[in-house]
Design a protein around this motif. Structure first.
Motif, PDB file in Angstrom:
ATOM      1  N   THR A  15       0.834  -1.204   0.000  1.00  0.00           N
ATOM      2  CA  THR A  15       0.000   0.000   0.000  1.00  0.00           C
ATOM      3  C   THR A  15       0.868   1.253   0.000  1.00  0.00           C
ATOM      4  OG1 THR A  15      -1.806  -1.134   1.126  1.00  0.00           O
ATOM      5  CG2 THR A  15      -1.765   1.269   1.309  1.00  0.00           C
ATOM      6  N   ALA A  42       1.165   4.019  -2.976  1.00  0.00           N
ATOM      7  CA  ALA A  42       0.982   5.439  -2.683  1.00  0.00           C
ATOM      8  C   ALA A  42       2.190   6.248  -3.150  1.00  0.00           C
ATOM      9  CB  ALA A  42       0.750   5.636  -1.187  1.00  0.00           C
ATOM     10  N   ALA A  55      -1.320   6.933   1.439  1.00  0.00           N
ATOM     11  CA  ALA A  55      -1.506   5.539   1.858  1.00  0.00           C
ATOM     12  C   ALA A  55      -2.457   5.411   3.045  1.00  0.00           C
ATOM     13  CB  ALA A  55      -0.160   4.922   2.222  1.00  0.00           C
TER      14      ALA A  55
END
Length: 89
Positions: A12, A16, A38
Motif C-alpha cells: 500500500t 501510494a 496511503a
C-alpha cells in the motif's frame, strides 16, 4: 479488529509512493505525502523505508515489477512464441 498483513501495508505504501511520484515527481516526494496517500503514519513509512531515498528507490522497483507483471500477463495470452516476439516489437 483485523489488521492488514505487513506485506500488504508495505505494498500500500509503495502504491501510494508511485501515485505521489506520478503526481508531483520524485524530486518533490515527501514522506508525509506518501503517508497521507496511503492512509498511514509517517512513522510506518519510515519503519519500512528508513530514508526518503529508500522510498523512491523502492517505488521505482515496485513500478517496474508491476509493469513486468502486466507485460507477462499480456504475453502469456498469445499462443505462439513468434506471436509473443512480434508483440514485443
Amino acid at each position: 479488529m483485523m489488521t492488514e498483513p505487513a506485506s500488504d501495508r508495505k505494498h500500500t505504501i509503495l502504491d501510494a509512493a508511485c501515485v505521489v511520484i506520478a503526481r508531483d515527481g520524485a524530486a518533490r516526494l515527501r514522506v508525509a505525502d506518501v503517508a497521507g496517500e496511503a492512509g498511514v503514519s509517517t512513522a510506518l513509512v519510515h519503519y519500512y523505508f528508513p530514508a526518503r531515498a529508500d522510498v523512491i528507490e523502492a517505488a521505482f522497483a515496485h513500478a517496474d515489477d508491476l509493469a513486468d507483471a502486466v507485460a507477462e500477463a499480456k504475453l502469456s495470452a498469445i499462443a505462439t512464441g513468434r506471436g509473443r516476439v512480434e508483440k514485443l516489437f
